[in-house]
Design a protein around this motif. Structure first.
Motif, PDB file in Angstrom:
ATOM      1  N   ARG A  33      59.108  29.032  55.160  1.00 56.50           N
ATOM      2  CA  ARG A  33      58.345  30.241  55.500  1.00 56.50           C
ATOM      3  C   ARG A  33      56.919  29.795  55.810  1.00 56.50           C
ATOM      4  NH1 ARG A  33      57.584  33.645  51.099  1.00 56.50           N
ATOM      5  NH2 ARG A  33      57.544  35.578  52.273  1.00 56.50           N
ATOM      6  N   VAL A  34      56.584  29.834  57.071  1.00 57.34           N
ATOM      7  CA  VAL A  34      55.292  29.323  57.505  1.00 57.34           C
ATOM      8  C   VAL A  34      54.279  30.470  57.569  1.00 57.34           C
ATOM      9  CG1 VAL A  34      54.076  28.075  59.317  1.00 57.34           C
ATOM     10  CG2 VAL A  34      56.494  27.587  58.860  1.00 57.34           C
ATOM     11  N   PRO A  35      53.177  30.347  56.837  1.00 57.68           N
ATOM     12  CA  PRO A  35      52.222  31.460  56.787  1.00 57.68           C
ATOM     13  C   PRO A  35      51.278  31.460  57.988  1.00 57.68           C
ATOM     14  CG  PRO A  35      51.424  29.661  55.440  1.00 57.68           C
ATOM     15  CD  PRO A  35      52.739  29.209  56.031  1.00 57.68           C
ATOM     16  N   MET A  36      51.006  32.642  58.470  1.00 58.53           N
ATOM     17  CA  MET A  36      49.952  32.835  59.476  1.00 58.53           C
ATOM     18  C   MET A  36      49.233  34.115  59.128  1.00 58.53           C
ATOM     19  SD  MET A  36      52.030  31.811  62.889  1.00 58.53           S
ATOM     20  CE  MET A  36      53.055  30.348  62.781  1.00 58.53           C
ATOM     21  N   ARG A  37      48.071  34.261  59.713  1.00 54.46           N
ATOM     22  CA  ARG A  37      47.321  35.482  59.471  1.00 54.46           C
ATOM     23  C   ARG A  37      47.274  36.272  60.767  1.00 54.46           C
ATOM     24  NH1 ARG A  37      41.419  36.905  59.045  1.00 54.46           N
ATOM     25  NH2 ARG A  37      40.807  34.751  59.468  1.00 54.46           N
ATOM     26  N   GLU A  38      47.632  37.540  60.683  1.00 56.83           N
ATOM     27  CA  GLU A  38      47.496  38.401  61.850  1.00 56.83           C
ATOM     28  C   GLU A  38      46.330  39.348  61.624  1.00 56.83           C
ATOM     29  OE1 GLU A  38      51.119  40.398  62.920  1.00 56.83           O
ATOM     30  OE2 GLU A  38      52.011  38.555  63.714  1.00 56.83           O
ATOM     31  N   ILE A  39      45.445  39.370  62.588  1.00 49.90           N
ATOM     32  CA  ILE A  39      44.280  40.258  62.509  1.00 49.90           C
ATOM     33  C   ILE A  39      44.557  41.466  63.397  1.00 49.90           C
ATOM     34  CG2 ILE A  39      41.791  40.457  62.846  1.00 49.90           C
ATOM     35  CD1 ILE A  39      41.696  37.344  62.728  1.00 49.90           C
ATOM     36  N   ASP A  40      44.615  42.628  62.765  1.00 46.53           N
ATOM     37  CA  ASP A  40      44.894  43.849  63.524  1.00 46.53           C
ATOM     38  C   ASP A  40      43.643  44.326  64.246  1.00 46.53           C
ATOM     39  OD1 ASP A  40      47.593  44.185  62.859  1.00 46.53           O
ATOM     40  OD2 ASP A  40      47.032  44.945  60.871  1.00 46.53           O
ATOM     41  N   LEU A  41      43.830  44.800  65.457  1.00 47.54           N
ATOM     42  CA  LEU A  41      42.723  45.340  66.226  1.00 47.54           C
ATOM     43  C   LEU A  41      42.780  46.856  66.237  1.00 47.54           C
ATOM     44  CD1 LEU A  41      42.771  42.852  69.232  1.00 47.54           C
ATOM     45  CD2 LEU A  41      41.613  42.658  67.027  1.00 47.54           C
ATOM     46  N   HIS A  42      41.669  47.447  66.600  1.00 50.09           N
ATOM     47  CA  HIS A  42      41.601  48.911  66.680  1.00 50.09           C
ATOM     48  C   HIS A  42      42.592  49.408  67.738  1.00 50.09           C
ATOM     49  CE1 HIS A  42      39.836  52.892  67.525  1.00 50.09           C
ATOM     50  NE2 HIS A  42      39.439  52.837  66.261  1.00 50.09           N
ATOM     51  N   PRO A  43      43.243  50.541  67.472  1.00 52.06           N
ATOM     52  CA  PRO A  43      44.226  51.044  68.437  1.00 52.06           C
ATOM     53  C   PRO A  43      43.661  51.195  69.853  1.00 52.06           C
ATOM     54  CG  PRO A  43      44.315  52.310  66.397  1.00 52.06           C
ATOM     55  CD  PRO A  43      43.161  51.361  66.256  1.00 52.06           C
ATOM     56  N   SER A  44      42.355  51.482  69.942  1.00 48.83           N
ATOM     57  CA  SER A  44      41.774  51.677  71.276  1.00 48.83           C
ATOM     58  C   SER A  44      41.807  50.405  72.110  1.00 48.83           C
ATOM     59  CB  SER A  44      40.330  52.175  71.152  1.00 48.83           C
ATOM     60  OG  SER A  44      39.521  51.167  70.576  1.00 48.83           O
ATOM     61  N   ALA A  45      41.966  49.266  71.453  1.00 46.34           N
ATOM     62  CA  ALA A  45      42.005  48.001  72.193  1.00 46.34           C
ATOM     63  C   ALA A  45      43.276  47.899  73.026  1.00 46.34           C
ATOM     64  CB  ALA A  45      41.918  46.822  71.229  1.00 46.34           C
ATOM     65  N   GLY A  46      44.340  48.505  72.516  1.00 55.38           N
ATOM     66  CA  GLY A  46      45.624  48.358  73.209  1.00 55.38           C
ATOM     67  C   GLY A  46      46.085  46.920  73.252  1.00 55.38           C
ATOM     68  N   GLU A  47      45.730  46.149  72.229  1.00 53.38           N
ATOM     69  CA  GLU A  47      46.087  44.735  72.207  1.00 53.38           C
ATOM     70  C   GLU A  47      46.896  44.421  70.951  1.00 53.38           C
ATOM     71  OE1 GLU A  47      42.800  42.045  72.680  1.00 53.38           O
ATOM     72  OE2 GLU A  47      41.841  43.315  74.179  1.00 53.38           O
ATOM     73  N   PRO A  48      47.779  43.428  71.034  1.00 52.22           N
ATOM     74  CA  PRO A  48      48.523  43.037  69.835  1.00 52.22           C
ATOM     75  C   PRO A  48      47.593  42.348  68.842  1.00 52.22           C
ATOM     76  CG  PRO A  48      48.951  41.499  71.609  1.00 52.22           C
ATOM     77  CD  PRO A  48      48.113  42.600  72.195  1.00 52.22           C
ATOM     78  N   PRO A  49      48.045  42.191  67.609  1.00 51.99           N
ATOM     79  CA  PRO A  49      47.221  41.474  66.628  1.00 51.99           C
ATOM     80  C   PRO A  49      46.969  40.036  67.099  1.00 51.99           C
ATOM     81  CG  PRO A  49      49.139  42.485  65.575  1.00 51.99           C
ATOM     82  CD  PRO A  49      49.329  42.618  67.046  1.00 51.99           C
ATOM     83  N   VAL A  50      45.874  39.474  66.631  1.00 48.90           N
ATOM     84  CA  VAL A  50      45.565  38.074  66.940  1.00 48.90           C
ATOM     85  C   VAL A  50      46.052  37.214  65.775  1.00 48.90           C
ATOM     86  CG1 VAL A  50      43.733  36.401  67.361  1.00 48.90           C
ATOM     87  CG2 VAL A  50      43.603  38.687  68.373  1.00 48.90           C
ATOM     88  N   THR A  51      46.872  36.227  66.100  1.00 49.90           N
ATOM     89  CA  THR A  51      47.417  35.349  65.065  1.00 49.90           C
ATOM     90  C   THR A  51      46.516  34.129  64.909  1.00 49.90           C
ATOM     91  OG1 THR A  51      49.643  36.021  65.708  1.00 49.90           O
ATOM     92  CG2 THR A  51      49.443  34.038  64.344  1.00 49.90           C
ATOM     93  N   VAL A 144      55.181  22.236  60.136  1.00 48.57           N
ATOM     94  CA  VAL A 144      53.965  21.914  60.891  1.00 48.57           C
ATOM     95  C   VAL A 144      54.076  22.388  62.342  1.00 48.57           C
ATOM     96  CG1 VAL A 144      52.745  19.969  61.951  1.00 48.57           C
ATOM     97  CG2 VAL A 144      53.120  20.016  59.473  1.00 48.57           C
ATOM     98  N   ALA A 145      55.236  22.178  62.930  1.00 46.97           N
ATOM     99  CA  ALA A 145      55.408  22.566  64.335  1.00 46.97           C
ATOM    100  C   ALA A 145      55.187  24.062  64.517  1.00 46.97           C
ATOM    101  CB  ALA A 145      56.802  22.161  64.817  1.00 46.97           C
ATOM    102  N   ILE A 146      55.807  24.838  63.631  1.00 49.30           N
ATOM    103  CA  ILE A 146      55.666  26.294  63.719  1.00 49.30           C
ATOM    104  C   ILE A 146      54.211  26.680  63.487  1.00 49.30           C
ATOM    105  CG2 ILE A 146      56.331  28.473  62.628  1.00 49.30           C
ATOM    106  CD1 ILE A 146      59.039  27.081  61.944  1.00 49.30           C
ATOM    107  N   ARG A 147      53.617  26.031  62.503  1.00 42.11           N
ATOM    108  CA  ARG A 147      52.246  26.359  62.125  1.00 42.11           C
ATOM    109  C   ARG A 147      51.257  26.079  63.260  1.00 42.11           C
ATOM    110  NH1 ARG A 147      49.596  24.502  56.271  1.00 42.11           N
ATOM    111  NH2 ARG A 147      48.399  26.439  56.089  1.00 42.11           N
ATOM    112  N   GLU A 148      51.446  24.945  63.916  1.00 40.37           N
ATOM    113  CA  GLU A 148      50.523  24.563  64.985  1.00 40.37           C
ATOM    114  C   GLU A 148      50.644  25.482  66.199  1.00 40.37           C
ATOM    115  OE1 GLU A 148      48.251  21.873  65.439  1.00 40.37           O
ATOM    116  OE2 GLU A 148      48.369  21.327  63.317  1.00 40.37           O
ATOM    117  N   ASN A 149      51.838  26.016  66.415  1.00 34.91           N
ATOM    118  CA  ASN A 149      52.029  26.885  67.581  1.00 34.91           C
ATOM    119  C   ASN A 149      51.430  28.266  67.404  1.00 34.91           C
ATOM    120  OD1 ASN A 149      53.359  25.272  69.450  1.00 34.91           O
ATOM    121  ND2 ASN A 149      55.295  25.493  68.342  1.00 34.91           N
TER     122      ASN A 149
END
Lengths: 606, 606
Positions: A33-51, A144-149
């Motif tokens: 289970r490879v951890p990443m952080r997703e940063i949610d943006l304001h709905p007005s952005a219309g953009e997916p979270p940034v990983t 590591v491979a998953i994490r780096e991507n």
């Protein structure tokens, strides 16, 4: 010992603003289970979270209970055991000298959980390098491979490659096989002692994201166990990829246990420091036996990499005598003193192959110390420094011959025009083994700001190919960093590492910059804060002058005020342009007709 | 107005620690007194004082009384008058719109002393460029020559040249004739409005020390006159070579008067900001007449350089529409809006030669603004940016044709691998006219730390040939810098500029590094603090853990404690080596005899 009486350290927990921890499973190894952080943006952005890459461990996951006195979950233990080449054994018993003979109340309590250490069966090499050479893609490598991507897809990123990579070989997409190959070639390491199963695997190599290390550790003068554990958690919260415990005071053994059991990042040490404590600080009294005992002690605890100053050789020492700042590496100076006193080559050099035997039995990676690194601009790139580097190149090949993972430490104080020479020479002499530098500091004249003097050099050498940057805090040269200094050091080095990734053209590196810049342009202040390396500070500085919630959607800041906001005006321009049609507009204005035109002929006249 | 009722601002005064202001007289112009700072070392050092460049003005000289309501001594007035080409005249009267129509208590009082402005007689050019072309070595030029040399002698420094200067032509010793020649070639400017006689002359050019600028100024949202005057004094105390007053709120005229009358460094402005205030912030209502009136107003006050965004042309605007961050220059966005609204080329571009006529009559230098600089990594080095740069190159030649001094502003946000292209293109397109960049910021993701993201880029572009670095403070993108932010910004940029000087091999630059490093190696803590860019901070950080006076001579710090101090051990090694004789020692140990030697053959085996 009554565990309930232990003063369990408190550490910083909880997610960063607008952030969620997500987990990606493996394919070859579905259990990972490879951890990443997703940063949610304001709905007005219309953009997916940034990983974004997440080195913070379970502390930022509200779903994972944290109990410092129990330590983190020992996730890697079954992976290690599944390989069938290790055995549990009783291990070395803790001795009074391991903690500097301190007793009673001043003794930091032992870590409450005792685990039997593992070691290689027989003469097996249980290193990631050995597996890689055997063609085995370990769970650690896939991790590591998953994490780096960072969850990105190859096709999308390949289109935006833009950079100068100075001969690196960064793929569009990191596959487990690529990780294996880089490790097999010695171009990357994956530091992961089999006795540190709490670790989340990461790689250090020029074809991966540039990593940073934070140093913590008490000294004879200051700092306690609780502080050091919190510093480790704190440093990784802000982005430290590895942590070195450079403690030199008492209680070294017990503090290290608390740190390792609670660390999701690789822990490095300089075993010489503890060995010296065991002989009461008298360098001349060091012996191979004391040192060897310390290596075993720390390997059993789970230290992931050892800084070993085996490159300091007797004949090089006179080369340092006329330097402005002599030998500035602690380890280097201790070994130099020993060599001079005994008039012989150091026991680290003479017993290097025995050290390799130990490291391969636990998968402790080498970080070959640069004991003769320059401590001032005047001493940069001198004969002593490069003589040692040549030796480190030879030691690299010896370690590789023993299936040991190796990285090479580098300077120090180096003016900008001499930085690339360091990188190029290291790549050549050490056959692309990962370089791991301290800074370098680009001037000597700013104590109190050496995170900045060195951040400049770190960004540059990271760009040129350095795989990991050892942070420098504002306290460098002046004292032991506290929690605030650690944070400033880490953020500064995250900046340097990221600037290097951008310049190398690392695929996907620019995703976060672009998301933040769009937020900035669209006055999404909250998104701008949340996407930044230090959301707390960004918000606090903004709020110094515009504290109200309403200002978080204001189309200006206090820097220019509402009338002068260029971004606001740009929106007007964009709106106007889109009304008219941009192509038409550009055509209409290009070198437009009757406009004032004497300019084009001026250059010839002057 | 009753002067005694004025709230005279308080400013920071007094020498820096262990420092004395010394004055060097001219030879061609014996009346000039060039200030430098000498830092005294502890007698145990056995070293002379270290001389450093001093931009701080009379405020750090306890011998010079300071009276903010009187302004600094008007030292250059007789130099200007002696040239016989200027005349005093009544000048323009202050109008309500000059201060944004503010009245009563909210009106910042006029500066108490009123001086008749000077201007060129007839159509004479009274610029340093005109004199330089005529072969005249002005007092200002000799002042600069002495100042740049820092009292050093050519012979001594020539021996220690070490650097990569990327095609610069830095002499071992700066002569007045060299200064004249650099100015005549347009490769340096000496910004010094004839109406700013309080100024201590300085030069901006790639063959001189790299300079830094600090921005101050109120906005509609915050800040007062007293704060801005103190920010100017404060910024120069820490090393700002020029100061830009970027005020955009009310009271612009009066605040600027207080600043200039008390400034020993050149003051720059963006006249467009005040012109916009005069038309109530409506960009479309700007006219050449309002703008021209503002130029005269500010030229009479003594502004030394004007940022003029004349390179923003109508046909370039569509090139910015698809950018991630559009136009981020305030001046650029205002002009773009004006151009679009009127569907015509800007009045700055159309009236550029008239602007030259004004500038040459007062010797106001041009700082050709980069209105289309990139505001994000994504927009770096794009078509809009470089199209404008081409135009700036043409404007440079027009200004030169009018005997006007010119420098060129540059970006912005640029990843490391695109920085050198900016410098190279600017040198080529603008025929080596001095480059003056904002940062550049090497990543977008660290608001709150943009002094660091940009300090990295600033050091690099300074090395590559940029003549002046415009500071960025931690508040960039977030708010208006306060006094603490100004200091952090200035120190960061002094680091960048000095790192650049070192890397260029500027003669003498390393003197201070070497002196500080010797102090560090010899445990002269007080000297280490005093030689640093910010002695207060260095001392404070040291004292956090070792506050006692006795620790100021201790042979260790809290970082490693006494047992592990590498420098202490190095001294032991040096003592031992000197006992034995270094040459003998080196010979004895070189590739020494029977020592463990399998290493040299390993590389071939692996």
């Amino acid at each position: 010992m009554n565990i309930s009486n232990l003063p369990t350290p408190e550490v910083t927990q909880g997610p960063l603003p607008a952030s969620r921890k997500v987990w990606h499973a493996g394919v070859l190894h579905p259990a990972i289970r490879v951890p990443m952080r997703e940063i949610d943006l304001h709905p007005s952005a219309g953009e997916p979270p940034v990983t974004v890459y997440d080195s913070s461990g379970p502390y930022t996951d509200p779903e994972t209970p944290v109990d410092i006195s129990a330590g983190l979950a020992r996730v890697r233990r079954p992976w290690v055991e599944a390989r069938g080449d290790v055995e549990a054994y009783d291990g070395r018993h803790v001795r009074p000298e391991d903690n500097g003979f301190v007793q009673g109340e001043r003794l930091v309590p032992e870590f409450p959980q005792r685990h039997q250490p593992l070691r290689a069966k027989g003469s097996a090499a249980v290193t990631q390098l050995a597996y890689a050479r055997a063609g085995i893609v370990t769970a650690e490598m896939e991790f590591v491979a998953i994490r780096e991507n960072l969850g990105r897809r190859a096709a999308k990123e390949a289109a935006v490659r833009d950079g100068q990579d100075w001969g690196a070989a960064i793929p569009d997409h990191v596959t487990p096989e690529f990780v294996r190959d880089e490790i097999a070639r010695g171009r990357a390491i994956l530091p992961c002692n089999i006795n540190h199963p709490e670790l989340e695997p990461m790689a250090i190599g020029r074809n991966f994201l540039v990593k940073i290390n934070a140093n913590i550790g008490n000294s004879a003068v200051t700092s306690s166990m609780a502080e050091e554990v919190e510093k480790m958690v704190w440093a990784t919260r802000w982005g430290a990829d590895t942590v070195m415990d450079l403690s030199t005071g008492r209680n070294i053994h017990n503090i290290r246990d608390w740190i390792i059991r609670n660390s999701a990042v690789p822990i490095g040490t300089v075993p010489l420091y503890q060995a010296l404590e065991k002989v009461n600080g008298i360098a001349e009294d060091l012996t191979w036996e004391v040192y060897r005992d310390t290596l075993i002690e720390q390997a059993e605890q789970g230290v992931d990499y050892f800084t070993i100053h085996a490159g300091v050789r007797l004949h090089m020492i006179p080369l340092t005598v006329n330097r402005v700042t002599g030998i500035v590496s602690r380890g280097g100076s201790i070994m130099a003193k020993w060599c001079l006193h005994h008039h012989r080559e150091s026991f680290l050099y003479e017993h290097f192959e025995e050290i390799c035997q130990i490291c391969r039995a636990y998968d402790v990676s080498f970080s070959l110390g640069d004991g003769l690194r320059p401590g001032s601009i005047a001493d940069a790139n001198d004969a002593a420094q490069f003589a040692e580097l040549e030796t480190l190149g030879k030691l690299t090949h010896i370690a590789w011959a023993h299936d040991c993972q190796v990285m090479i430490e580098g300077p120090g104080h180096v003016p900008m025009h001499k930085i690339k020479q360091n990188m190029d020479k290291q790549l050549e002499v050490c056959d692309e083994a990962p370089f791991y530098t301290l800074g370098p500091l680009t001037t000597d004249i700013a104590p109190g700001y050496d995170h900045i003097t060195s951040g400049i050099g770190a960004a540059m050498i990271g760009w040129f190919g350095c795989a990991m940057l050892c942070y420098v805090t504002p306290k460098e040269h002046l004292g032991l960093p506290d929690r605030d200094d650690v944070k400033v050091g880490v953020i500064t080095y995250k900046i340097a590492a990221h600037a290097a990734d951008l310049a190398k053209g690392h695929p996907g590196a620019q995703v976060r910059d672009d998301a933040l810049s769009r937020a900035r342009f669209e006055f999404r202040w909250e998104d701008q804060f949340n996407l930044s390396l230090d959301p707390e500070t960004a918000r606090a500085l903004h709020d110094e002058t515009l504290p109200k919630e309403a200002h978080k959607v204001a189309h200006f800041c206090s820097m220019c005020g509402p009338k002068f906001c260029s971004m606001k005006i740009s929106h007007d321009i964009r709106a106007e342009a889109q009304k008219e049609g941009m192509a038409k507009m550009a055509e209409k204005y290009r070198e437009g007709g009757s406009l004032y035109m004497p300019l084009d002929t001026v250059k010839e006249d002057v």
